[in-house]
Every structure is written in C-alpha cells, then in structure tokens.
Design a protein around this motif. Structure first.
Motif, PDB file in Angstrom:
ATOM      1  N   THR A   1       0.829  -1.203   0.000  1.00 34.80           N
ATOM      2  CA  THR A   1       0.000   0.000   0.000  1.00 34.80           C
ATOM      3  C   THR A   1       0.861   1.249   0.000  1.00 34.80           C
TER       4      THR A   1
ATOM      5  N   HIS B   1      -6.133   7.626   4.346  1.00 35.12           N
ATOM      6  CA  HIS B   1      -6.778   6.722   3.401  1.00 35.12           C
ATOM      7  C   HIS B   1      -8.293   6.757   3.573  1.00 35.12           C
TER       8      HIS B   1
ATOM      9  N   ASN C   1     -12.236   5.223   3.419  1.00 30.62           N
ATOM     10  CA  ASN C   1     -12.852   3.966   3.850  1.00 30.62           C
ATOM     11  C   ASN C   1     -12.879   2.942   2.724  1.00 30.62           C
TER      12      ASN C   1
ATOM     13  N   TYR D   1     -10.589   2.471   0.536  1.00 34.61           N
ATOM     14  CA  TYR D   1      -9.281   1.820   0.497  1.00 34.61           C
ATOM     15  C   TYR D   1      -9.092   0.895   1.698  1.00 34.61           C
ATOM     16  N   LYS D   2      -9.561   1.353   2.869  1.00 40.28           N
ATOM     17  CA  LYS D   2      -9.389   0.560   4.085  1.00 40.28           C
ATOM     18  C   LYS D   2     -10.224  -0.719   4.060  1.00 40.28           C
ATOM     19  N   ASP D   3     -11.297  -0.711   3.298  1.00 37.83           N
ATOM     20  CA  ASP D   3     -12.092  -1.942   3.175  1.00 37.83           C
ATOM     21  C   ASP D   3     -11.277  -3.056   2.534  1.00 37.83           C
TER      22      ASP D   3
ATOM     23  N   PRO E   1      -7.265  -3.285   5.336  1.00 38.60           N
ATOM     24  CA  PRO E   1      -7.538  -2.812   6.698  1.00 38.60           C
ATOM     25  C   PRO E   1      -6.283  -2.553   7.524  1.00 38.60           C
ATOM     26  N   GLU E   2      -5.129  -3.100   7.133  1.00 37.65           N
ATOM     27  CA  GLU E   2      -3.911  -2.903   7.914  1.00 37.65           C
ATOM     28  C   GLU E   2      -3.248  -1.550   7.661  1.00 37.65           C
ATOM     29  N   VAL E   3      -3.694  -0.834   6.644  1.00 40.24           N
ATOM     30  CA  VAL E   3      -3.032   0.407   6.292  1.00 40.24           C
ATOM     31  C   VAL E   3      -3.154   1.421   7.428  1.00 40.24           C
ATOM     32  N   LYS E   4      -2.111   2.225   7.610  1.00 38.75           N
ATOM     33  CA  LYS E   4      -2.067   3.214   8.679  1.00 38.75           C
ATOM     34  C   LYS E   4      -2.034   4.619   8.098  1.00 38.75           C
ATOM     35  N   ASP E   5      -2.794   5.522   8.714  1.00 36.99           N
ATOM     36  CA  ASP E   5      -2.737   6.932   8.361  1.00 36.99           C
ATOM     37  C   ASP E   5      -1.608   7.599   9.147  1.00 36.99           C
TER      38      ASP E   5
END
Length: 226
Positions: free
Chosen positions: A6, A155, A157, A159-161, A164-168
C-alpha cells in the motif's frame, strides 16, 4: 506485506503526480525601486492544467530582493482537492552588462486527493536563473529542484475496506524530488510583463521522468508603484 504494498503504491502515485513548483518571473531590467508591489496571474501545464495567483513585495535593499507568496490549483470540479501554496523570496545576486543571475528559495505546502487517499505534503524549492535582460525584453535559462520532505496520508474507507492494515499519518523519509530545466522569455511594458516558460522535468535519480515530463506556463505581472 499488504501495508508495504500500500505504501509503495501511494509513493509511486505521488511521485508520478508530482507538481513542479514555479518561481515568479521578473524582468530585473524593468524593475524599478518604486515598484513595491507585484501582482501575478499564471496558467500552464505541469502534471495537469493549473492556474494561480501570486504577490511579491520588493524590499528596500542594495540589490533587488522580493518576498513572494503564491497559490495555485489544478483545473477540475473541486478546486481545493489539489492545490499548492508557497512562501519565500528571490534575489538578484549578480549583474554584468546585461547578464544577470538570480536565485529563489521557497517553503511549500501541497494537497492532493483521489478517491483512495488524501495526501498533504511539506516541501521546498530552489531555483536559479541566468539570462540576458533589457528594459523591454529578456530571455533566460532556468534550473531548479523541488523536494517533497514529509507527507501525511489519510486513506479513505474505500481503500481501508480492501487493506484494513493500512495506517494513516506522517511518513518519512522524503517521498521524492524533481529537477527541472528550461527556458523563459518575456516582454515588458511600462508597468507589466508577459512571460512564457517551457522546460523539461526529471526525477532526482536522473533515470525516470514524471508522467508528463515537460512543463509550460504563461504569466502576467502587474507592477504597482509606491
């Protein structure tokens, strides 16, 4: 692994959509001490069609020094999705006959947004110019470097769907930079300048080019006496 992919995707996207910063162009030979305020309007292409306004204030110094502030945005339905602001200054360093050398330094804040992510970036820009200047016209070579120093990722929602591990948050080290080099020329009237710029862009590794590896700009200066 998904998080690494990501971040890599976003960095690549940011690198290829990178907007080249442009310094406000002045005909030093037509600039007078009484020209305290300069208003600028500009439009052109770097990674997209952009337009903006700028303001300069001339200091009372032995050699010409201008303090500048600039705002530009990309053409589109939502004006404030992608924009750039910068503040800094430029100075004429050396003059011999009609040849003059000038430099500028800016701090930059940029914002980009697509359906997957919003990017906010703080960076810097340095430019150098050497040219032949007459009161009615000028032509110059320009070169510069635009660096993204630190970038904040938020990111969506959507993208997070999928990831889900991605961090802002804020990411370092610097996400990239571009060198530019080109030509500029202008014609000056009593209180105004009309300027054309064209040039090329290459990334800091000197191996790749942005998606649109060139830039062009038309701008207009109006000088106000005090």
């Amino acid at each position: 692994m998904k998080l690494k992919k990501t971040i890599l995707f976003i960095l690549i996207f940011f690198s290829f959509s990178y907007k080249i910063a442009q310094c406000q162009t002045i005909n030093w030979a037509s600039l007078k001490d009484e020209h305290k305020h300069i208003v600028n309007a500009h439009a052109g292409f770097d990674y997209a069609f952009t337009y903006g306004v700028a303001y300069s204030y001339q200091l009372q110094t032995r050699i010409p020094v201008l303090l500048n502030v600039d705002f530009s945005t990309s053409a589109g339905e939502k004006i404030l999705d992608d924009f750039k602001t910068k503040i800094g200054g430029q100075i004429r360093l050396y003059e011999v006959n009609n040849f003059q050398f000038s430099a500028s330094v800016y701090g930059i804040y940029r914002r980009y947004e697509i359906p997957l992510v919003r990017l906010q970036n703080f960076g810097s820009e340095m430019n150098g110019l050497i040219g032949y200047y007459k009161p009615k016209w000028f032509a110059a070579l320009e070169f510069g470097f635009d660096k993204a120093i630190v970038t904040n990722f938020k990111h969506s929602n959507l993208y997070k769907d999928d990831f889900p591990e991605v961090k802002d948050g804020w990411y370092q080290p610097a996400t990239g930079g571009n060198f530019k080099y080109g030509l500029q020329a202008g014609y000056s009237f009593k209180s105004s300048d009309v300027i054309l710029k064209i040039g090329s862009v290459i990334t800091q590794d000197f191996k790749t080019n942005p998606t649109l590896p060139f830039y062009g700009e038309v701008s207009y200066n109006f000088k106000i006496r005090e």
